[in-house]
Structure formats: structure tokens, C-alpha cells
Motif scaffolding. Structure first.
Motif, PDB file in Angstrom:
ATOM      1  N   MET A   1       0.855  -1.198   0.000  1.00  0.00           N
ATOM      2  CA  MET A   1       0.000   0.000   0.000  1.00  0.00           C
ATOM      3  C   MET A   1       0.885   1.240   0.000  1.00  0.00           C
ATOM      4  O   MET A   1       1.777   1.375   0.842  1.00  0.00           O
ATOM      5  N   PRO A   2       0.673   2.167  -0.930  1.00  0.00           N
ATOM      6  CA  PRO A   2       1.535   3.358  -0.983  1.00  0.00           C
ATOM      7  C   PRO A   2       1.348   4.246   0.232  1.00  0.00           C
ATOM      8  O   PRO A   2       0.253   4.358   0.791  1.00  0.00           O
ATOM      9  N   MET A   3       2.445   4.877   0.648  1.00  0.00           N
ATOM     10  CA  MET A   3       2.379   5.788   1.788  1.00  0.00           C
ATOM     11  C   MET A   3       1.807   7.124   1.341  1.00  0.00           C
ATOM     12  O   MET A   3       2.099   7.615   0.245  1.00  0.00           O
ATOM     13  N   ARG A   4       1.015   7.737   2.190  1.00  0.00           N
ATOM     14  CA  ARG A   4       0.208   8.896   1.794  1.00  0.00           C
ATOM     15  C   ARG A   4       1.032  10.171   1.617  1.00  0.00           C
ATOM     16  O   ARG A   4       0.600  11.104   0.927  1.00  0.00           O
ATOM     17  N   LEU A   5       2.211  10.234   2.231  1.00  0.00           N
ATOM     18  CA  LEU A   5       3.031  11.443   2.124  1.00  0.00           C
ATOM     19  C   LEU A   5       4.403  11.125   1.539  1.00  0.00           C
ATOM     20  O   LEU A   5       5.365  11.863   1.763  1.00  0.00           O
ATOM     21  N   ASP A   6       4.457  10.060   0.779  1.00  0.00           N
ATOM     22  CA  ASP A   6       5.736   9.617   0.229  1.00  0.00           C
ATOM     23  C   ASP A   6       6.355  10.700  -0.648  1.00  0.00           C
ATOM     24  O   ASP A   6       5.698  11.306  -1.501  1.00  0.00           O
ATOM     25  N   GLY A   7       7.640  10.986  -0.413  1.00  0.00           N
ATOM     26  CA  GLY A   7       8.376  11.954  -1.214  1.00  0.00           C
ATOM     27  C   GLY A   7       8.182  13.393  -0.796  1.00  0.00           C
ATOM     28  O   GLY A   7       8.767  14.292  -1.411  1.00  0.00           O
ATOM     29  N   ARG A   8       7.388  13.657   0.213  1.00  0.00           N
ATOM     30  CA  ARG A   8       7.146  15.032   0.629  1.00  0.00           C
ATOM     31  C   ARG A   8       7.996  15.398   1.842  1.00  0.00           C
ATOM     32  O   ARG A   8       8.518  14.547   2.546  1.00  0.00           O
ATOM     33  N   THR A   9       8.135  16.687   2.043  1.00  0.00           N
ATOM     34  CA  THR A   9       8.905  17.190   3.172  1.00  0.00           C
ATOM     35  C   THR A   9       7.977  17.970   4.095  1.00  0.00           C
ATOM     36  O   THR A   9       7.002  18.587   3.646  1.00  0.00           O
ATOM     37  N   GLU A  30       4.201   7.873   7.175  1.00  0.00           N
ATOM     38  CA  GLU A  30       3.537   7.935   5.872  1.00  0.00           C
ATOM     39  C   GLU A  30       4.495   8.353   4.758  1.00  0.00           C
ATOM     40  O   GLU A  30       4.063   8.688   3.654  1.00  0.00           O
ATOM     41  N   GLY A  31       5.808   8.364   5.033  1.00  0.00           N
ATOM     42  CA  GLY A  31       6.792   8.554   3.984  1.00  0.00           C
ATOM     43  C   GLY A  31       7.419   9.927   3.880  1.00  0.00           C
ATOM     44  O   GLY A  31       8.291  10.144   3.033  1.00  0.00           O
ATOM     45  N   ALA A  32       6.990  10.889   4.711  1.00  0.00           N
ATOM     46  CA  ALA A  32       7.545  12.237   4.626  1.00  0.00           C
ATOM     47  C   ALA A  32       8.917  12.305   5.288  1.00  0.00           C
ATOM     48  O   ALA A  32       9.205  11.577   6.247  1.00  0.00           O
ATOM     49  N   HIS A  33       9.754  13.204   4.783  1.00  0.00           N
ATOM     50  CA  HIS A  33      11.001  13.569   5.456  1.00  0.00           C
ATOM     51  C   HIS A  33      10.663  14.748   6.362  1.00  0.00           C
ATOM     52  O   HIS A  33      10.238  15.801   5.878  1.00  0.00           O
TER      53      HIS A  33
END
Length: 253
Positions: A1-9, A30-33
Motif C-alpha cells: 500500500m503506498p504511503m500517503r506522504l511519500d516523497g514530501r517534506t 507515511e513517507g515524509a522527510h
């Protein structure tokens, strides 16, 4: 399942404890830095280390948000540097709660509370939002409070949170057409009690649908929603996450 904030800061102020910490941890999950901001390097390291241990990305940025434009601008610049040059999500969470009554509040305390709770997020948003616009969009989430709309004897703090909620709507009108969504969360009585302890806040939640205090994770879940794509059509709201405290009365039977 993809993370909802993937690739965001994301920059979260007051992220070394309680609600701010829960939001930082939820964003990272959820994938955020996440740029974890606060005054204590020791507590900041604890939060960052915990996020790293769970496979997330986070860095600590020390900041003493005293209300000056310089302090807010320095945090914006420092966070952008460690986040690779951009801030996609800003959470204005840091705040202070004075115990003073109206009659016992001196001018120094009044100015300090407004500086931290209103001026700091104002100037931090002023520093971050234009860069979001230039980058093509972003999300800003402010932390209000249920006592901004349901009066209790806490005039100074309540008035600052009322100001934050008004700023939320004004910023939504100002920045929304340029791609930056601005919303707020109004937490209810939120506290993590020690096992076996009865917190005074439990009394304040009697007569509500929830019937008990909330946890920081409940606020963090709302923040993830407002930061993510699911809320792309949501602008200028104050989302009550308060167990029904401000909007519902339960009739005792």
C-alpha cells in the motif's frame, strides 16, 4: 500500500513532545522527510532516533520561536536546507499555555503568549508560503483549540487560538488560489495519562459523545489527512477533533 506522504517534506514546530511529536511521527510513518523543530536538542534527538528506528526520515532543527520575524525566518531557512531545499507541509503547532487569570496576567506574560502563539506562526507562514507557491503548492496546518469557541476561564490563551483560527481562513483566501491549502485542527482535551492516574481533563469530557480524553495520535491522524491528497478540495476549515466537546451535548440517563 503506498504511503500517503511519500516523497514530501514537512516542518513541524513544537515537535519534541505531545501533539507535535505524534504529528512528526505520523508524517514520517507515511513517507515524509520531517524536520522536527523544538527548543530541546535532547528531546529532539529522542524523537528523531525513534523515527529512524522505525525506518523513517527525520532531522532535528533547533528553534526558539519567540515571535520575532528573524527567529521564524531562521527556522524556515534551516528546515529547507535539511529537507533538500523545499518545505511541502508546514505544521504550526508550537505554543505556550499560561496559567494566569485575567487579573493576574501582567503585560510581559501577555506579550510573550501572543508572541509565541500568534506572531511566530504568522512570520513562519510568511517565510514558508511564498516558497510553496513558487514550488507549485503545499499544505499548511495550524493548531487551534476547542476553547477558542467554547468559553472557559482562560482568556489569554483562548484569544490567541481564536486569532490562529482567523488567520487560517484569511491565509486560505490568500494562498489557496496560488496552490497552497491552509487548514486548522482544533484539538479537544488531549493528554496521555499514566496508567492508573485520573487526569483532571477526564472531568471536562463528561457529557460528550467520546466520554473520555483524546490522545495525540488522534490529532496526528487528522493532520495526515489535511496534509495529504485526500483533502485536496479542503480549504480554510477548522477540523474539530475533540470527542464532540464543542458541538454535541449528551443527555445523561
Amino acid at each position: 500500500m503506498p504511503m500517503r506522504l511519500d516523497g514530501r517534506t514537512a516542518l513541524v514546530t513544537g515537535a519534541t513532545s505531545n501533539i507535535g511529536r505524534a504529528i512528526a511521527e505520523a508524517f514520517a510513518a507515511e513517507g515524509a522527510h520531517v524536520a522536527v523543530s523544538g527548543r530541546s536538542a535532547e528531546r529532539g534527538k529522542e524523537v528523531v532516533d525513534g523515527i529512524h528506528a522505525r525506518g523513517g526520515r527525520a532531522d532535528f532543527v533547533r528553534a526558539d520561536l519567540d515571535g520575532s520575524a528573524a527567529a521564524s525566518q531562521a527556522l524556515a531557512q534551516g528546515a529547507a536546507r535539511i529537507l533538500g531545499g523545499r518545505i511541502d507541509i508546514l505544521v504550526n503547532n508550537a505554543g505556550i499555555y499560561p496559567a494566569n487569570t485575567t487579573a493576574t496576567t501582567d503585560e510581559k506574560t501577555f506579550d510573550q503568549v501572543y508572541a509565541v502563539n500568534v506572531k511566530a506562526p504568522f512570520f513562519l507562514t510568511a517565510a514558508v508560503a511564498p516558497a510553496m507557491v513558487e514550488a507549485g503548492g503545499g499544505a499548511i496546518i495550524n493548531l487551534g483549540s476547542w476553547i477558542a469557541r467554547l468559553g472557559i476561564p482562560s482568556a489569554l490563551y483562548s484569544s490567541t487560538k481564536g486569532a490562529v483560527e482567523t488567520l487560517t481562513r484569511s491565509w486560505a483566501a490568500e494562498f489557496g488560489p496560488q496552490g497552497v491549502r491552509v487548514n486548522a485542527i482544533s484539538p479537544g482535551v488531549v493528554q496521555t495519562s499514566a496508567p492508573g492516574d485520573v487526569h483532571p481533563g477526564e472531568i471536562m469530557m463528561k457529557g460528550t459523545p467520546a466520554g473520555q480524553m483524546g490522545t495525540p495520535d488522534a490529532i496526528a491522524n487528522a493532520a495526515v489527512y489535511l496534509a495529504g491528497d485526500e483533502s485536496s478540495f479542503v480549504h480554510g476549515i477548522v477540523l474539530d477533533v475533540d470527542g464532540g466537546r464543542t458541538g454535541v451535548a449528551v443527555i445523561a440517563r
